[in-house]
Write a protein that holds these residues in place. Structure first.
Motif, PDB file in Angstrom:
ATOM      1  N   LEU A 196       0.833  -1.204   0.000  1.00  0.00           N
ATOM      2  CA  LEU A 196       0.000   0.000   0.000  1.00  0.00           C
ATOM      3  C   LEU A 196       0.871   1.258   0.000  1.00  0.00           C
ATOM      4  O   LEU A 196       1.796   1.392   0.799  1.00  0.00           O
ATOM      5  CB  LEU A 196      -0.898  -0.005   1.236  1.00  0.00           C
ATOM      6  CG  LEU A 196      -2.215   0.770   1.158  1.00  0.00           C
ATOM      7  CD1 LEU A 196      -3.130   0.158   0.102  1.00  0.00           C
ATOM      8  CD2 LEU A 196      -2.897   0.767   2.518  1.00  0.00           C
ATOM      9  N   PHE A 197       0.557   2.167  -0.914  1.00  0.00           N
ATOM     10  CA  PHE A 197       1.341   3.398  -1.067  1.00  0.00           C
ATOM     11  C   PHE A 197       0.520   4.597  -0.594  1.00  0.00           C
ATOM     12  O   PHE A 197      -0.571   4.843  -1.086  1.00  0.00           O
ATOM     13  CB  PHE A 197       1.751   3.577  -2.524  1.00  0.00           C
ATOM     14  CG  PHE A 197       2.492   2.396  -3.077  1.00  0.00           C
ATOM     15  CD1 PHE A 197       3.770   2.092  -2.640  1.00  0.00           C
ATOM     16  CD2 PHE A 197       1.903   1.569  -4.027  1.00  0.00           C
ATOM     17  CE1 PHE A 197       4.454   0.992  -3.150  1.00  0.00           C
ATOM     18  CE2 PHE A 197       2.572   0.478  -4.534  1.00  0.00           C
ATOM     19  CZ  PHE A 197       3.856   0.185  -4.100  1.00  0.00           C
ATOM     20  N   LEU A 208      -3.140  -1.415  -8.480  1.00  0.00           N
ATOM     21  CA  LEU A 208      -4.517  -1.085  -8.103  1.00  0.00           C
ATOM     22  C   LEU A 208      -4.673   0.392  -7.757  1.00  0.00           C
ATOM     23  O   LEU A 208      -3.781   0.996  -7.146  1.00  0.00           O
ATOM     24  CB  LEU A 208      -4.942  -1.923  -6.891  1.00  0.00           C
ATOM     25  CG  LEU A 208      -4.786  -3.445  -6.992  1.00  0.00           C
ATOM     26  CD1 LEU A 208      -5.311  -4.092  -5.719  1.00  0.00           C
ATOM     27  CD2 LEU A 208      -5.508  -3.987  -8.212  1.00  0.00           C
ATOM     28  N   ASP A 209      -5.813   0.953  -8.126  1.00  0.00           N
ATOM     29  CA  ASP A 209      -6.157   2.285  -7.636  1.00  0.00           C
ATOM     30  C   ASP A 209      -6.798   2.139  -6.253  1.00  0.00           C
ATOM     31  O   ASP A 209      -6.907   1.027  -5.710  1.00  0.00           O
ATOM     32  CB  ASP A 209      -7.070   3.010  -8.624  1.00  0.00           C
ATOM     33  CG  ASP A 209      -8.406   2.302  -8.846  1.00  0.00           C
ATOM     34  OD1 ASP A 209      -8.778   1.410  -8.036  1.00  0.00           O
ATOM     35  OD2 ASP A 209      -9.095   2.636  -9.831  1.00  0.00           O
ATOM     36  N   VAL A 210      -7.239   3.254  -5.692  1.00  0.00           N
ATOM     37  CA  VAL A 210      -7.757   3.236  -4.323  1.00  0.00           C
ATOM     38  C   VAL A 210      -8.952   2.302  -4.185  1.00  0.00           C
ATOM     39  O   VAL A 210      -9.026   1.480  -3.264  1.00  0.00           O
ATOM     40  CB  VAL A 210      -8.130   4.661  -3.871  1.00  0.00           C
ATOM     41  CG1 VAL A 210      -8.877   4.614  -2.531  1.00  0.00           C
ATOM     42  CG2 VAL A 210      -6.879   5.523  -3.748  1.00  0.00           C
ATOM     43  N   GLU A 211      -9.905   2.388  -5.111  1.00  0.00           N
ATOM     44  CA  GLU A 211     -11.114   1.574  -4.986  1.00  0.00           C
ATOM     45  C   GLU A 211     -10.812   0.090  -5.150  1.00  0.00           C
ATOM     46  O   GLU A 211     -11.428  -0.760  -4.499  1.00  0.00           O
ATOM     47  CB  GLU A 211     -12.162   2.034  -6.001  1.00  0.00           C
ATOM     48  CG  GLU A 211     -12.694   3.442  -5.732  1.00  0.00           C
ATOM     49  CD  GLU A 211     -13.156   3.619  -4.286  1.00  0.00           C
ATOM     50  OE1 GLU A 211     -13.880   2.744  -3.776  1.00  0.00           O
ATOM     51  OE2 GLU A 211     -12.778   4.638  -3.672  1.00  0.00           O
ATOM     52  N   ALA A 212      -9.858  -0.243  -6.008  1.00  0.00           N
ATOM     53  CA  ALA A 212      -9.483  -1.643  -6.179  1.00  0.00           C
ATOM     54  C   ALA A 212      -8.781  -2.172  -4.927  1.00  0.00           C
ATOM     55  O   ALA A 212      -8.941  -3.347  -4.558  1.00  0.00           O
ATOM     56  CB  ALA A 212      -8.589  -1.807  -7.406  1.00  0.00           C
ATOM     57  N   ARG A 224      -9.711   5.150   3.095  1.00  0.00           N
ATOM     58  CA  ARG A 224      -9.310   5.219   1.692  1.00  0.00           C
ATOM     59  C   ARG A 224      -8.635   6.542   1.346  1.00  0.00           C
ATOM     60  O   ARG A 224      -7.890   6.622   0.377  1.00  0.00           O
ATOM     61  CB  ARG A 224     -10.510   4.991   0.775  1.00  0.00           C
ATOM     62  CG  ARG A 224     -11.673   5.927   1.066  1.00  0.00           C
ATOM     63  CD  ARG A 224     -12.692   5.969  -0.052  1.00  0.00           C
ATOM     64  NE  ARG A 224     -13.145   4.696  -0.536  1.00  0.00           N
ATOM     65  CZ  ARG A 224     -14.190   4.010  -0.094  1.00  0.00           C
ATOM     66  NH1 ARG A 224     -14.890   4.529   0.927  1.00  0.00           N
ATOM     67  NH2 ARG A 224     -14.553   2.891  -0.626  1.00  0.00           N
ATOM     68  N   HIS A 225      -8.882   7.575   2.125  1.00  0.00           N
ATOM     69  CA  HIS A 225      -8.280   8.879   1.845  1.00  0.00           C
ATOM     70  C   HIS A 225      -6.805   8.952   2.234  1.00  0.00           C
ATOM     71  O   HIS A 225      -6.130   9.938   1.922  1.00  0.00           O
ATOM     72  CB  HIS A 225      -9.041   9.972   2.606  1.00  0.00           C
ATOM     73  CG  HIS A 225      -9.006   9.802   4.094  1.00  0.00           C
ATOM     74  ND1 HIS A 225      -9.808   8.894   4.756  1.00  0.00           N
ATOM     75  CD2 HIS A 225      -8.252  10.421   5.049  1.00  0.00           C
ATOM     76  CE1 HIS A 225      -9.564   8.956   6.053  1.00  0.00           C
ATOM     77  NE2 HIS A 225      -8.624   9.867   6.249  1.00  0.00           N
ATOM     78  N   THR A 226      -6.263   7.912   2.891  1.00  0.00           N
ATOM     79  CA  THR A 226      -4.885   7.968   3.385  1.00  0.00           C
ATOM     80  C   THR A 226      -3.873   7.328   2.442  1.00  0.00           C
ATOM     81  O   THR A 226      -2.675   7.354   2.723  1.00  0.00           O
ATOM     82  CB  THR A 226      -4.772   7.269   4.759  1.00  0.00           C
ATOM     83  OG1 THR A 226      -5.089   5.884   4.609  1.00  0.00           O
ATOM     84  CG2 THR A 226      -5.712   7.906   5.768  1.00  0.00           C
ATOM     85  N   PHE A 227      -4.336   6.738   1.324  1.00  0.00           N
ATOM     86  CA  PHE A 227      -3.405   6.103   0.385  1.00  0.00           C
ATOM     87  C   PHE A 227      -3.853   6.369  -1.039  1.00  0.00           C
ATOM     88  O   PHE A 227      -4.994   6.774  -1.293  1.00  0.00           O
ATOM     89  CB  PHE A 227      -3.287   4.593   0.662  1.00  0.00           C
ATOM     90  CG  PHE A 227      -4.590   3.849   0.658  1.00  0.00           C
ATOM     91  CD1 PHE A 227      -5.088   3.292  -0.509  1.00  0.00           C
ATOM     92  CD2 PHE A 227      -5.328   3.695   1.831  1.00  0.00           C
ATOM     93  CE1 PHE A 227      -6.291   2.612  -0.526  1.00  0.00           C
ATOM     94  CE2 PHE A 227      -6.527   3.005   1.832  1.00  0.00           C
ATOM     95  CZ  PHE A 227      -7.015   2.458   0.648  1.00  0.00           C
ATOM     96  N   VAL A 228      -2.936   6.161  -1.995  1.00  0.00           N
ATOM     97  CA  VAL A 228      -3.208   6.507  -3.393  1.00  0.00           C
ATOM     98  C   VAL A 228      -3.282   5.286  -4.309  1.00  0.00           C
ATOM     99  O   VAL A 228      -3.699   5.402  -5.465  1.00  0.00           O
ATOM    100  CB  VAL A 228      -2.138   7.472  -3.939  1.00  0.00           C
ATOM    101  CG1 VAL A 228      -2.136   8.774  -3.148  1.00  0.00           C
ATOM    102  CG2 VAL A 228      -0.748   6.832  -3.929  1.00  0.00           C
ATOM    103  N   GLY A 229      -2.877   4.122  -3.814  1.00  0.00           N
ATOM    104  CA  GLY A 229      -2.923   2.927  -4.655  1.00  0.00           C
ATOM    105  C   GLY A 229      -2.092   1.817  -4.064  1.00  0.00           C
ATOM    106  O   GLY A 229      -1.582   1.925  -2.935  1.00  0.00           O
TER     107      GLY A 229
END
Length: 417
Positions: free
Chosen positions: A140-141, A167-171, A183-188
């Motif tokens: 996780l990035f 993966l993007d955030v939703e994936a 979900r707001h704390t990571f970009v992908g």
């Protein structure tokens, strides 16, 4: 042959299993009262071939300088280290080049992928259970810069045919629903769907019992003081209870391996890099991870083990120092708490530290030595659990005089000559 395996961690026990399967008479000797009571006891719990990569990488020296100023640093360097510590650090820095990184990561992925296949075979053969899950792992990035920097790793994954998903955030949330509220704390993320998780301590103890049932003898509470030799062969193993002769000896003592072979004139650059973990009970299933998440910012692994979460990380260079540092626990709790808030009772967690046996290039030392009947299987660092079955099958083939299934010429101690 009658073979002594020195060390009853996950590397020693798996080695004993495969040696016994090859038809040898095997005796495992360890100073602890049971299997997997040191580095294998409470590791991060991941079996992650695709994430097998050396710590020595381009840019790491500059990153390390920045990390040392961070409150929740993934790297801790204690003052007052001896010359062996500084020598190991300097060797590691020499491996922080593009060429060395690609070479070393290639070696590590080769062993780890082979090991995952052997673990699958072992599970099918024995039905061994250890809170295992085969639902992949997710790196996780938290920043775009981290995500943009995965190109070199993806190139190696492609070269070795390792399946992966960017993966993007939703994936990421679809793969790990417990992340939804943060979900707001990571970009992908980078997901490896074929990676696994499990409790290394449970696995090692279960396999030790299976090995015992197959004729392997375990001698616990027995310290090895010396390997006696005639100049070309090991003639006997000296322990606290006496001297015993073996046809071959396998050293699988993790961070304690160098001290054992140093009197033989073998320089083994394996250093104890201290790691920490907490194991916390789950209190809300819906908020908990389903597999392993690698928090790239803190270099922390968060793993689901049944009704528990194991959180492991930190690289502390401080010699054989087993003190539990409260600041390191705070870092682990910060990582898991910021991604899976409310999932576990952090206050009820158990806190542990262990010595990872690290080599400067990240690759373990597996193979023969200048002594005809002395062999090594050590230096796996953070990947002993990931590489255990493959390393054990490989060394069993080498000792038995069989052709191993993977290349191994570049894995022995001779590469440091």
């Amino acid at each position: 042959m009658k073979i002594a395996v020195l060390g009853a961690g996950v590397i020693g026990v798996t080695s004993a299993w495969y040696l016994a399967k090859a038809g040898h008479e095997v005796e495992v000797i360890d100073r602890q009262p049971g299997p997997a009571l040191e580095t294998s006891f409470a590791n991060a719990g991941q079996v992650s071939p695709g994430y097998s990569a050396p710590w020595a990488a381009p840019g790491i020296p500059l990153k390390a300088m920045k990390w040392l100023t961070m409150k929740h640093s993934p790297l801790v360097l204690r003052p007052g280290l001896d010359w062996q510590s500084w020598r190991w650090v300097s060797q590691m820095l020499l491996n922080c080049t593009e060429t060395a990184y690609e070479r070393n990561k290639g070696r590590m992925v080769r062993i780890a992928e082979y090991s995952r296949d052997r673990l699958e075979d072992l599970r099918a053969e024995t039905g061994i259970a250890y809170d295992e899950r085969t639902q992949g792992t997710l790196q996780l990035f938290r920043t775009q810069k981290q995500l943009d920097g995965i190109g070199k790793d993806i190139a190696v994954l492609r070269a070795y045919g390792v399946p992966y998903e960017v993966l993007d955030v939703e994936a990421c949330v679809a793969a790990e629903p417990g992340l939804r509220q943060m979900r707001h704390t990571f970009v992908g993320g980078l997901r490896l769907p074929h990676d696994e998780t499990g409790d290394c301590f449970k696995f090692t103890n279960a396999l030790a019992q299976l090995a015992t049932d197959n004729g392997v003898r375990f001698r616990f509470g027995t310290s090895v003081s010396a390997l006696e030799h005639d100049g070309s062969r090991i003639t006997s193993v000296r322990t606290a209870s006496g001297v015993e002769r073996f046809d071959a000896v396998l050293v699988a003592c993790g961070s304690f391996s160098p001290a054992l072979v140093r009197p033989l004139g073998i320089t083994l650059p394996v250093y104890p890099v201290k790691g920490y973990s907490i194991t916390v009970p789950i209190i809300d299933e819906g908020r908990a991870p389903v597999s392993t998440i690698m928090d790239e910012t803190y270099k922390v692994a968060i793993t689901r083990l049944g009704d528990r979460i194991r959180v492991g990380g930190t690289a502390e260079i401080s010699g054989f120092n087993t003190r539990l540092d409260p600041a390191r626990r705070e870092t682990l709790e910060t990582s898991v708490g910021s991604l899976f808030p409310g999932a576990a009772d952090l206050a009820a967690g158990s806190f542990w530290t262990g010595m990872r046996p690290m080599t400067p290039d990240g690759t373990p030392v597996i193979g023969a030595t200048p002594f005809a009947n002395l062999f090594l299987n050590t230096g796996h660092g953070t990947l002993g659990w990931t590489m255990s079955c493959g390393s054990a099958q490989l060394i069993a083939d080498i000792i038995s005089g069989r052709s191993p299934a993977i290349d191994h010429a570049d894995l022995g101690v001779a590469r440091y000559a």
